[in-house]
Design an enzyme around this catalytic site. Structure first.
Site, PDB file in Angstrom:
ATOM      1  N   ASP A 117     -10.720 -10.580  23.718  1.00  0.00           N
ATOM      2  CA  ASP A 117     -12.027 -10.866  23.130  1.00  0.00           C
ATOM      3  C   ASP A 117     -12.751 -11.914  24.002  1.00  0.00           C
ATOM      4  O   ASP A 117     -13.987 -11.883  23.968  1.00  0.00           O
ATOM      5  CB  ASP A 117     -12.166 -11.039  21.738  1.00  0.00           C
ATOM      6  CG  ASP A 117     -11.260 -10.117  20.710  1.00  0.00           C
ATOM      7  OD1 ASP A 117     -11.685  -8.708  21.144  1.00  0.00           O
ATOM      8  OD2 ASP A 117     -10.824 -10.349  19.908  1.00  0.00           O
ATOM      9  N   ARG A 154     -25.803  10.476  24.588  1.00  0.00           N
ATOM     10  CA  ARG A 154     -24.445  10.306  24.058  1.00  0.00           C
ATOM     11  C   ARG A 154     -23.977   9.061  23.618  1.00  0.00           C
ATOM     12  O   ARG A 154     -24.376   8.146  24.321  1.00  0.00           O
ATOM     13  CB  ARG A 154     -23.580  11.014  25.198  1.00  0.00           C
ATOM     14  CG  ARG A 154     -24.091  12.327  25.706  1.00  0.00           C
ATOM     15  CD  ARG A 154     -23.338  13.394  24.470  1.00  0.00           C
ATOM     16  NE  ARG A 154     -23.764  14.681  25.202  1.00  0.00           N
ATOM     17  CZ  ARG A 154     -24.725  15.691  25.112  1.00  0.00           C
ATOM     18  NH1 ARG A 154     -25.984  14.839  24.654  1.00  0.00           N
ATOM     19  NH2 ARG A 154     -24.766  16.580  25.617  1.00  0.00           N
ATOM     20  N   THR A 178     -15.480 -12.996  51.385  1.00  0.00           N
ATOM     21  CA  THR A 178     -14.500 -12.985  52.190  1.00  0.00           C
ATOM     22  C   THR A 178     -13.192 -12.742  51.522  1.00  0.00           C
ATOM     23  O   THR A 178     -12.875 -13.315  50.567  1.00  0.00           O
ATOM     24  CB  THR A 178     -14.278 -14.023  53.148  1.00  0.00           C
ATOM     25  OG1 THR A 178     -12.947 -13.764  54.133  1.00  0.00           O
ATOM     26  CG2 THR A 178     -14.425 -15.433  52.559  1.00  0.00           C
ATOM     27  N   SER A 180     -10.316 -13.193  52.444  1.00  0.00           N
ATOM     28  CA  SER A 180      -9.182 -14.455  52.764  1.00  0.00           C
ATOM     29  C   SER A 180      -9.659 -15.614  51.926  1.00  0.00           C
ATOM     30  O   SER A 180      -8.649 -16.586  51.942  1.00  0.00           O
ATOM     31  CB  SER A 180      -9.288 -14.732  54.123  1.00  0.00           C
ATOM     32  OG  SER A 180     -10.634 -15.207  54.654  1.00  0.00           O
TER      33      SER A 180
END
Length: 812
Positions: A225, A351, A589, A591
């Protein structure tokens, strides 16, 4: 999540695992039991694994308690064995390293109460090092969990105390939510009276009563949660968020195909952390969270926002609903209510989907595995160091630092959020959430609304160019999306610069519209195109383009090349006045080699590498005697390799920072031989070695594979796999998406504040844990090792030692 009001005690940190295996100063070793309780969450198995191994490393005896508090109340049936059998076929370890006590395979298979199996009536089981192997990548909790009504009564806690004492256990680590951890603290608070009652009723001896006069405890927050106060992150939250995002990403494509609206209900109880993070991650259109409820007229308010989105061309609508969603009068808001409203007022096909327990399932993502490992280590440190006077601690994380929090205060503050909500004190409830949550909601509002009431006066509006520099990284597009929409909300003009500085010089520049970037949050790579070319290829051309297109601010998204670009622009700005526009860098990045900050893209790559490592480990284990060498990118920064090794359970990791020597290879091969000789005959485990692709010029992947293959002889054979550009990932992680949104907003605010100012030094937006800062270029330069394109200070290198500790290298 974290709150400034909670008192935190700085943990001893990872330095404790660098000491020699801690022999207890007592005559007998401490006996540490580990249990999981309450709702399951991904990462619990990794936490149990870590705690068990750390306990053994410290010289303690390790136990697991099956089925949570229910199992502790039941204990072991009279006459049942404690689980100390060593089956035939296991080589004997040293005094500390005992591979197994026989139940590891049964526990991993989730065996229940079958008589013929041998665990019936045995809930407190001693375990060895290998009894928890392979647990890192398993979802749920293999030792079971249960909510126990009997434990809530004193009679149940009396049974639990009796069972702990009967097994000689004097330290207990519990992983669970606020309810489970409250039970842990109550057991400890009542411990003296429970021991006295057991002694007075002749259920324990005087010797036992004296020996167990106090109970050492520590807790680990295991809850999807994200509602626990005092910690920036709770175990299971990153995985649950990933499951939600995966589901909604799939729903979005079908929603767009049919121009439908979808309402998705997610878990979270009284917390909107999952809902708000998911909304930002998937580019949702509206979100309901209990801490900031809408008015009773929410139907009209929501539909007005969604109608405007449809007018500008949106084909689908995604509304995310926290399960505890309410309006300002505390009336529940359900998914079906929202669906019916959309169909009636917007006249769209709608929906509703309730994701339910699918959010808890599946293997844990890399972040949960690493967090579980760090917290398991510190939980054992806490009980080993505990005294009767120290408070009960729960292990949390703040700003990337593992901390010990007074348990009862953290639980109390967690409950205060719900109390404030029930009292309609929503501002107070929101204030107890961490800044990232509050900032996230604000950012979501800003980037989801088409028409904004926060536009600046026309004179303060600016033309801001956005370009990506260097290699692609996950989250770049999410950052562009947020930057573009922030600009539009404030009245600025966001300019897309295609193909980096080359595109800027060539005039490949065009405004970005609100709808154009709508689906970019989920996309990997860079929609703008990127390359490694720096602005000094044609610095005058860059200046001319800035002048021609009236650019008043530059937003650079990328890695070390983006950093170098900002540096070049600043150095040249004294000679070329056109370059004196506010420039800000968002670190992106795989890395993560930018000093003073984490980077977007790292989480995506980390999970990509770990998923590949899981697959290879399965293959290696199926072949029994296989050692897989897995190479990943990262340049001269070995962070990705080390974090991947820790999350995947690798036994060795090679990085550029430590290099590779013949002496080291000889020692590693010798250790690996000892390790294989301790395996059960016929059940030898395959193993994984992680290699950063720039770890050594002399010993590349093929060389390492050949050397170890020769050294393995009859014990193992080797295989190798080089991930290369696959490390960049195809599915951007939710963590990268959320970070990208936060960083992009902060970056735009910096430009906005500095438009028109002369000689403003370029800056980078840094992120450490949940904290964002603006750091000027000079500080970044000072912290950089330019020769190796990485920071001077490498605080993460201690995780390499932890990886090897978890492999057993410090004990065998």
């Amino acid at each position: 999540m974290s709150s400034s009001g909670t008192v935190a005690v700085q943990a001893t940190g990872l330095k404790s695992f660098k000491q020699d295996a801690g022999k207890s100063t007592q005559q007998e070793p401490i006996k540490v039991a580990v249990m999981t309780s309450g709702g399951d969450s991904a990462g619990m198995n990794a936490a149990v694994r870590s705690a068990v191994k750390m306990a053994i490393y410290k010289g303690a005896h390790a136990y697991v308690i099956r089925e949570g508090w229910e199992g502790l109340v039941r204990g072991n049936e009279a006459g049942s064995e404690e689980g100390q059998r060593t089956p035939t076929g296991y080589a004997k370890g040293n005094d500390v390293f005992i591979p197994t006590y026989g139940e590891g395979d049964l526990l991993r298979e989730g065996v229940g109460e079958a008589d013929e199996i041998g665990l019936k009536g045995r809930y407190i089981v001693r375990v060895g090092w290998d009894d928890v192997r392979g647990w890192m990548s398993e979802g749920g909790t293999l030792i079971g969990t249960a909510r126990c009504a009997e434990f809530r009564e004193r009679s149940g806690r009396l049974k639990a105390a009796k069972n702990l004492i009967s097994c000689g256990i004097n330290a207990l680590v519990c992983c669970g939510g606020d309810g489970s951890l409250s039970g842990l603290d109550r057991l400890r608070q009542e411990w003296s009276s429970l021991v006295k009652e057991l002694h007075d009723t002749n259920k324990i001896t005087s010797k036992q009563a004296e020996k167990h006069s106090s109970l050492r405890v520590s807790g680990i927050v295991g809850s999807i949660d994200g509602d626990f106060s005092g910690t920036d992150l709770s175990l299971g939250f990153p995985t649950a968020l990933t499951r939600i995002v995966e589901a909604i990403d799939s729903i979005s494509s079908t929603a767009s195909s049919h121009q439908r609206a979808f309402v998705v209900e997610v878990m979270g109880r009284a917390s909107g952390a999952l809902a708000s993070s998911a909304a930002i991650s998937v580019g949702a259109d509206y979100v309901f969270v209990p801490e900031r409820p809408p008015s009773v007229n929410w139907r009209d308010e929501m539909c007005d926002i969604l109608r405007r989105q449809r007018i500008v061309g949106k084909r689908r609508t995604i509304v995310i609903l926290a399960e505890g969603a309410i309006d300002s009068d505390l009336n529940p808001i359900k998914a079906e209510d929202v669906r019916l409203c959309l169909e009636k007022q917007l006249q769209v096909d709608a929906r509703s989907t309730i994701l339910g327990h699918v959010q808890r399932g599946g293997k844990p993502v890399a972040e949960d595995r690493i967090l579980a490992t760090l917290q398991g280590v510190e939980a054992v440190n806490a009980v080993m160091e505990a005294t009767p006077e120290t408070p009960s601690y729960v292990i949390g994380i703040r700003d990337d630092t593992i901390v010990r929090l007074p348990l009862i205060e953290a639980v109390k503050q967690t409950h205060q959020v719900s109390e404030h909500i029930q009292n309609k004190q929503f501002d107070k409830a929101l204030a107890l959430r961490d800044p990232e949550f509050i900032e996230g909601l604000s950012t979501f509002d800003l980037i989801s609304h088409v028409d904004s009431t926060i536009k600046l006066p026309e004179k303060q509006q600016a033309r801001i160019a956005i370009l990506t520099v260097g290699a692609p990284a996950g989250g770049m597009n999410a950052a562009i999306r947020t930057a573009a929409r922030y600009c539009q909300a404030r009245g600025h003009t966001p300019l897309a610069v295609h193909n980096g500085f080359d595109g800027l010089v060539d005039g490949q520049i065009a405004p970005l519209s609100w709808i154009q970037v709508d689906n970019w949050a989920v996309r990997s790579g860079s929609e703008l195109g990127t390359n490694r070319h720096l602005p000094d290829r044609n610095i005058q051309g860059v200046a001319d383009a800035i002048t021609k297109h009236k650019i008043q601010g530059l937003l650079l998204i990328g890695g070390f090349e983006a950093f170098l670009s900002a540096k070049i622009l600043h150095e040249q700005s004294e000679k070329i006045k056109a370059l004196q526009v506010p420039t800000v860098h968002i670190p992106a990045t795989l890395s993560s080699n930018i000093p003073l900050t984490e980077s977007i893209g790292f989480s995506t790559s980390l999970n990509e590498v770990v998923n590949a490592a899981d697959t290879l480990k399965r293959s290696a284990s199926a072949s029994r005697n296989r050692v897989f060498f897995l190479s990943c990118q990262g340049g001269k920064e070995g962070r990705l390799a080390v974090f991947s090794a820790l999350a995947a359970g690798a036994v060795i990791v090679y990085t550029p920072e430590t290099g590779i020597t013949l002496q080291q290879l000889d020692a590693d091969a010798a250790w690996l031989r000892k390790r294989y000789q301790l395996d059960t005959k016929g059940k030898t485990e395959g193993r994984l070695v992680m290699v950063a692709d720039k770890a050594s010029d002399a010993f590349n992947l093929d060389a390492l594979k050949s050397i170890f293959n020769e050294e393995g002889k009859s014990l193992w054979s080797t295989r190798g796999s080089e991930l290369g550009h696959l490390c960049q990932g195809s599915n951007v992680s939710p963590i990268d998406r959320c970070r990208a949104a936060r960083l992009a907003r902060k970056a735009c605010e910096f430009i906005e504040e500095n438009v028109g100012k002369q000689n403003t030094m370029p800056a980078i937006v840094t992120i450490n844990g949940t904290r964002l800062d603006i750091v000027t270029l000079d500080k970044l330069i000072e912290a950089s090792d330019f020769a190796n394109r990485r920071p001077k200070e490498l605080t993460w290198l201690e995780y390499k030692e932890l990886t090897e500790l978890m492999a057993g290298k410090k004990l065998i």
